[in-house]
Design an enzyme around this catalytic site. Structure first.
Site, PDB file in Angstrom:
ATOM      1  CG  ASP A  13      -1.766  -1.260   1.311  1.00  0.00           C
ATOM      2  OD1 ASP A  13      -2.179  -1.754   0.251  1.00  0.00           O
ATOM      3  OD2 ASP A  13      -1.956  -1.767   2.424  1.00  0.00           O
ATOM      4  N   GLY A  15       1.523   2.905  -2.685  1.00  0.00           N
ATOM      5  CA  GLY A  15       1.137   3.730  -3.833  1.00  0.00           C
ATOM      6  C   GLY A  15       1.890   3.305  -5.087  1.00  0.00           C
ATOM      7  CE  LYS A  16       3.275  -2.549  -4.414  1.00  0.00           C
ATOM      8  NZ  LYS A  16       2.942  -2.267  -3.019  1.00  0.00           N
ATOM      9  CG  ASN A  38      -1.924 -11.027  -2.532  1.00  0.00           C
ATOM     10  OD1 ASN A  38      -1.714 -10.929  -3.732  1.00  0.00           O
ATOM     11  ND2 ASN A  38      -1.012 -11.477  -1.694  1.00  0.00           N
ATOM     12  CB  ALA A  39      -1.643  -6.820  -5.634  1.00  0.00           C
ATOM     13  N   GLY A  40      -3.662  -4.632  -4.722  1.00  0.00           N
ATOM     14  CA  GLY A  40      -4.684  -3.701  -5.174  1.00  0.00           C
ATOM     15  C   GLY A  40      -3.970  -2.450  -5.658  1.00  0.00           C
ATOM     16  CG  HIS A  41      -0.832  -2.608  -7.874  1.00  0.00           C
ATOM     17  ND1 HIS A  41       0.114  -3.289  -8.583  1.00  0.00           N
ATOM     18  CD2 HIS A  41      -0.556  -2.855  -6.571  1.00  0.00           C
ATOM     19  CE1 HIS A  41       0.919  -3.924  -7.730  1.00  0.00           C
ATOM     20  NE2 HIS A  41       0.517  -3.683  -6.516  1.00  0.00           N
ATOM     21  CD  GLN A 221       1.203  -8.815  -2.293  1.00  0.00           C
ATOM     22  OE1 GLN A 221       2.013  -9.506  -2.873  1.00  0.00           O
ATOM     23  NE2 GLN A 221       0.006  -8.601  -2.769  1.00  0.00           N
ATOM     24  CB  THR A 236       2.155 -12.083   1.249  1.00  0.00           C
ATOM     25  OG1 THR A 236       1.245 -12.735   0.358  1.00  0.00           O
ATOM     26  CG2 THR A 236       3.422 -11.651   0.508  1.00  0.00           C
ATOM     27  NE  ARG A 302      -4.291   0.310   2.896  1.00  0.00           N
ATOM     28  CZ  ARG A 302      -4.407   1.019   1.781  1.00  0.00           C
ATOM     29  NH1 ARG A 302      -4.071   2.288   1.760  1.00  0.00           N
ATOM     30  NH2 ARG A 302      -4.848   0.453   0.679  1.00  0.00           N
ATOM     31  CE  LYS A 328      -2.086   7.956   0.469  1.00  0.00           C
ATOM     32  NZ  LYS A 328      -2.957   6.804   0.831  1.00  0.00           N
TER      33      LYS A 328
HETATM   34  P1  IMP Z   1      -2.161 -12.788   2.044  1.00  0.00           P
HETATM   35  O1  IMP Z   1      -1.170 -12.260   1.083  1.00  0.00           O
HETATM   36  O2  IMP Z   1      -3.591 -12.587   1.602  1.00  0.00           O
HETATM   37  O3  IMP Z   1      -1.889 -14.221   2.434  1.00  0.00           O
HETATM   38  O4  IMP Z   1      -2.031 -11.958   3.413  1.00  0.00           O
HETATM   39  C1  IMP Z   1      -0.880 -12.012   4.218  1.00  0.00           C
HETATM   40  C2  IMP Z   1      -0.569 -10.653   4.815  1.00  0.00           C
HETATM   41  O5  IMP Z   1      -0.186  -9.784   3.778  1.00  0.00           O
HETATM   42  C3  IMP Z   1      -1.766  -9.985   5.509  1.00  0.00           C
HETATM   43  O6  IMP Z   1      -1.260  -9.204   6.571  1.00  0.00           O
HETATM   44  C4  IMP Z   1      -2.314  -9.069   4.438  1.00  0.00           C
HETATM   45  O7  IMP Z   1      -3.016  -7.981   4.985  1.00  0.00           O
HETATM   46  C5  IMP Z   1      -1.027  -8.620   3.767  1.00  0.00           C
HETATM   47  N1  IMP Z   1      -1.215  -8.217   2.370  1.00  0.00           N
HETATM   48  C6  IMP Z   1      -1.367  -9.008   1.303  1.00  0.00           C
HETATM   49  N2  IMP Z   1      -1.470  -8.281   0.185  1.00  0.00           N
HETATM   50  C7  IMP Z   1      -1.352  -7.003   0.552  1.00  0.00           C
HETATM   51  C8  IMP Z   1      -1.345  -5.767  -0.176  1.00  0.00           C
HETATM   52  O8  IMP Z   1      -1.420  -5.711  -1.406  1.00  0.00           O
HETATM   53  N3  IMP Z   1      -1.192  -4.646   0.572  1.00  0.00           N
HETATM   54  C9  IMP Z   1      -1.049  -4.681   1.930  1.00  0.00           C
HETATM   55  N4  IMP Z   1      -1.038  -5.799   2.630  1.00  0.00           N
HETATM   56  C10 IMP Z   1      -1.184  -6.953   1.953  1.00  0.00           C
END
Ligand code: IMP
Length: 424
Positions: A13, A15-16, A38-41, A221, A236, A302, A328
């Site tokens: 998070d 800001g990539k 799991n990413a959110g860009h 991440q 992760t 967060r 930021k």
């Molecule tokens: P997972 O990757 O879903 O297995 O989560 C493992 C840990 O990584 C947890 O603390 C998640 O909140 C964190 N996490 C996974 N992806 C992101 C991301 O893109 N941004 C921030 N935290 C992440």
């Protein structure tokens, strides 16, 4: 001509999305090398926001966009995302998915949820199935994108895989067994939409390399979530650090590289795990609201803290970071004096490096330097080409500790809110 690896330096998070979007304009190809949905860009284009979870951000600029072998591909999510980018007016024609990438099935998400529930100390995962999909990869029981190419063979493999889930895993995790026929049908429909994108992307990487094309590697991440170098087990299941860009793509460790770390001007963390520089509740609340610090993938609030240069020094070293994009900084405006952690004390002793043990991290006392803060006026003045004294002092401190140059500052969400300070 330089290739570039972009990685998050904190707990994700940073800001990539925006920085990759801006820097991909002069790249020929963009490669995602690890992680999954799991990413959110987040990228804002002409006031419209799009959040990419799996697709390389380069897709927004019509670049060759590769999902590398190091990624676990959530096929359900990918289909949804492809529809979203099409609705945004973007054609995903230049997307390629590595034949060697592992498939993340809906059942991985079910297992992720069940595992989290059963853990005494839950990790707070995104429940996107990441851990279970990588577990399948490393226990050599997973299915890969190349398996999808032969439709009939894939159907057989898939059924055997689902039977194994019903026989062993569903009872183990106390989850419902799957109806194999219906589930197979659903997955085969996804397969029929996706197989055209499956390519031997390691060979494409070689061609890109030998034809002198410029490649940008997009990490997801952040380094402190790295399975080896992060705050294990609160991490992760992949390697966000820059050196994994090679393993996760098949690109050779050759040629010229810039390694750009994305560092938010403060720290945030979602999920569980140690967070030495976490702020007081009041400061955290203010920063969370001002900075919109809610997960792009999960919507969770967060946790927020001060910049941790002791951790950043370690991250910079293990990844060989040479330049930093600081994001930021506008969010810190008006916060008054700013604290920056430069050292940890543990049981009376100062530490030499960021510790491996989470028990130690839970106990360390961060030692801070206090710097003068800045105002919204300072941020405006920065946008007009001046460098306010307070922001310069902050940057100088970052450079001192990380041994890397801050080359870009981002002071707002859109593509234009970026200041190049390379030639300062
Ligand atoms: P997972 O990757 O879903 O297995 O989560 C493992 C840990 O990584 C947890 O603390 C998640 O909140 C964190 N996490 C996974 N992806 C992101 C991301 O893109 N941004 C921030 N935290 C992440």
């Amino acid at each position: 001509m330089k290739h570039r690896i972009i990685m998050g330096m904190q707990w994700g998070d940073e800001g990539k999305g925006k920085i990759v979007d801006v820097l991909s304009s002069d790249a020929d190809a963009v490669v995602r090398y690890q992680g999954g949905a799991n990413a959110g860009h987040t990228v804002v284009i002409d006031g419209r926001k799009i959040i990419l979870h799996l697709l390389p951000t380069g897709i927004l600029q019509n670049k060759i966009s590769i999902i590398g072998n190091g990624v676990v591909v959530d096929i359900e999510e990918l289909i949804n995302e492809l529809e979203e980018v099409r609705a945004f007016g973007i054609s995903p024609d230049k997307l390629m998915i590595s034949s060697r990438a592992h498939i993340l099935f809906p059942l991985h998400k079910t297992i992720d949820g069940a595992k989290e529930k059963s853990r005494k100390n839950s990790i707070g995962t995104t429940k996107r199935g990441i851990g279970p999909a990588y577990a399948d990869k490393f226990s050599r029981t997973g299915l890969r994108m190349c398996d999808m190419l032969d439709r009939d063979a894939f159907e057989k493999k898939l059924k055997a895989y689902l039977e194994n889930y019903n026989d062993y895993l569903a009872p183990h995790y106390s989850t419902e067994p799957l109806d194999i026929e219906t589930h197979t049908e659903t997955i085969m429909e996804l397969r029929d939409k996706l197989y055209i994108y499956i390519k031997d992307t390691d060979i494409i990487a070689r061609d890109l390399y030998s034809s002198g094309r410029r490649v940008l590697f997009e990490g997801a991440q952040g380094a402190l979530l790295d399975i080896d170098f992060g705050t294990y087990p609160y991490v992760t299941s992949s390697h966000p650090i820059a050196p994994y860009a090679f393993c996760g793509s098949g690109f050779p460790i050759a040629g010229d590289f810039n390694i750009t770390g994305i560092m938010k001007a403060y720290t945030t963390r979602v999920g569980a795990g140690p967070f030495p520089t976490r702020m007081s509740e009041r400061e955290e609340q203010a920063l969370r609201d001002r900075g919109g610090e809610f997960g792009a993938t999960t919507g969770r609030g967060r946790n927020c803290g001060w910049l941790d240069l002791f951790a950043m020094k370690y991250v910079s070293f293990i990844s060989g970071i040479d330049s930093i994009a600081l994001t930021k900084i506008d969010i810190l405006a008006g916060m008054g004096e700013l604290k920056v952690c430069t050292q940890y004390r543990y049981r009376g002793e100062t530490l030499k490096t960021f510790p491996a043990s989470t028990d130690m991290l839970d106990e360390v006392e961060p030692l801070y330097k206090t710097l003068d803060g800045w105002t919204d006026n300072d941020i405006r003045s920065l946008g007009e080409g001046n460098m306010p004294r307070t922001i310069k002092a902050y940057i100088d401190l970052i450079e001192d500790y990380t041994d890397a140059k801050v080359t870009m500052i981002s002071n707002g969400p859109s593509r234009k809110d970026i200041i190049n300070i390379e030639d300062r």
